[in-house]
Design an enzyme around this catalytic site. Structure first.
Site, PDB file in Angstrom:
ATOM      1  N   LYS A 203     -15.817 -35.606  -0.810  1.00 46.99           N
ATOM      2  CA  LYS A 203     -14.515 -35.996  -0.225  1.00 46.99           C
ATOM      3  C   LYS A 203     -13.986 -34.952   0.766  1.00 46.99           C
ATOM      4  O   LYS A 203     -13.208 -35.255   1.648  1.00 46.99           O
ATOM      5  CB  LYS A 203     -13.497 -36.324  -1.294  1.00 46.99           C
ATOM      6  CG  LYS A 203     -13.016 -35.153  -2.101  1.00 46.99           C
ATOM      7  CD  LYS A 203     -11.936 -35.623  -3.059  1.00 46.99           C
ATOM      8  CE  LYS A 203     -11.262 -34.423  -3.664  1.00 46.99           C
ATOM      9  NZ  LYS A 203     -11.367 -34.003  -4.912  1.00 46.99           N
ATOM     10  N   GLY A 204     -14.405 -33.693   0.623  1.00 48.93           N
ATOM     11  CA  GLY A 204     -14.120 -32.692   1.643  1.00 48.93           C
ATOM     12  C   GLY A 204     -12.683 -32.228   1.730  1.00 48.93           C
ATOM     13  O   GLY A 204     -11.955 -32.234   0.733  1.00 48.93           O
TER      14      GLY A 204
END
Ligand code: B12
Length: 254
Positions: A131-132
């Site tokens: 998801k970063g």
């Protein structure tokens, strides 16, 4: 070239700044004025004059949080600020994957986690998890990167063992708790353990990150790079690709 600036100023040329801090002093009831006075005194000693308390709030028993606004006349010399410049190009995930495929002809292996007693995993997850962070996908998103995220409270021997087992190209360590310089001590212990466990020049790339590290301390800590506040997965991926496919030809063979 020297560039002298002052805090956002008024017509007299002095600058106005705002400062917040907590003092171990009660401000409940009659004590409020004394507490405000103590905050002004501290601000004066720090060079704010006049200083005005614009907000104060009791923080549990015996503590008060203050916001103080005031005038300072100090100048700052921007040319004397030292920063660690980014010395590698920023790549998109597609470019990073292509570079890894071309240079390594296998996936780049990253082992990461929080060492010591540190359980603050949000930072390392921001870099590693798919998801970063800040609109960028984490390293798990990169097809040519294998991510082994060990999570919280990993001991240094565990980290070294896993890095060896996975034949890690890079080890990413997060340290958020800085009480009693725990982040510095833990990082030095970690880099020493890698030095001892690998033949000279063969250890994985060592990268540490956390909000209170000083980026200029990499050599002192025995690591290759330090990342701080606001780092994005793309910064880290680009750095790893640059170092592992350009600077370290010894790591190219699997
Ligand atoms: C969430 C949080 C927690 C959660 C953690 C949950 C989790 N799974 O992570 C919980 C509630 C468990 C927690 C517990 C504690 N916490 Co806490 N916590 C926070 C808080 C509010 C936010 C931290 C966070 O998630 N930031 C967001 C991430 C994205 O930012 P980041 O970590 O900086 O990461 C970025 C960069 O630094 C960098 N980065 C970070 N790591 C790495 C690694 C690599 C390799 C790279 C490349 C980059 C990188 O990239 C990230 C993205 O840009 C902070 C206060 C604050 N506002 O910062 C306190 C804070 C960190 N906690 C603190 C404390 C004291 C504790 C406790 C000791 C409290 C207690 N007495 O129990 C415990 C310790 C638990 C432990 N064993 O570690 C203090 C630390 C003080 C200090 N400087 O040492 C803080 C600063 C609060 C404070 N002001 O006092 N905490």
């Amino acid at each position: 070239m020297s560039q002298i600036v002052r805090p956002y100023g008024d017509t007299t040329g002095d600058g106005m700044v705002q400062l917040s801090f907590t003092l171990p002093i009660s401000s409940i009831g009659d004590l409020a004025k004394v507490a405000d006075g103590a905050a002004v005194q501290l601000a004066n000693k720090m060079g704010m004059d006049p200083a005005l308390v614009v907000h104060s709030k009791p923080m549990g028993e015996g503590f008060t949080f203050f916001v103080v606004y005031g005038r300072v006349n100090h100048l700052v010399d921007v040319s004397k600020v030292e920063v660690v410049e980014r010395d590698y190009p920023l790549l998109t995930p597609k470019e990073a994957n292509a570079a890894i495929k071309r240079a390594l002809r296998r996936r780049l292996v990253v082992v990461g986690g929080c060492i010591g007693t540190d359980a603050h995993t949000v930072g390392i997850d921001a870099i590693l998890n798919i998801k970063g962070f800040a609109g960028e996908k984490g390293l798990e998103y990169y097809r040519e990167v294998k991510v082994v995220n060990l999570g919280a409270q990993v001991s240094v021997p565990q980290l070294v063992d896993r890095a060896r087992q996975e034949k890690a190209d890079a080890v990413l360590v997060s340290q958020v708790v800085t009480q009693r310089d725990a982040h510095l001590l833990n990082t030095r212990e970690m880099s020493a353990a890698f030095r001892e466990s690998y033949p000279a020049g063969k250890r994985p790339l060592l990268v540490v990150g956390g909000p209170r590290f000083d980026e200029a301390m990499a050599a002192d800590l025995g690591v290759d790079r330090v990342f701080t506040r606001g780092t994005t997965p793309g910064d880290v991926a680009s750095y790893l690709v640059h170092r592992l496919t350009t600077d370290r030809p010894d790591r190219k063979a699997s």
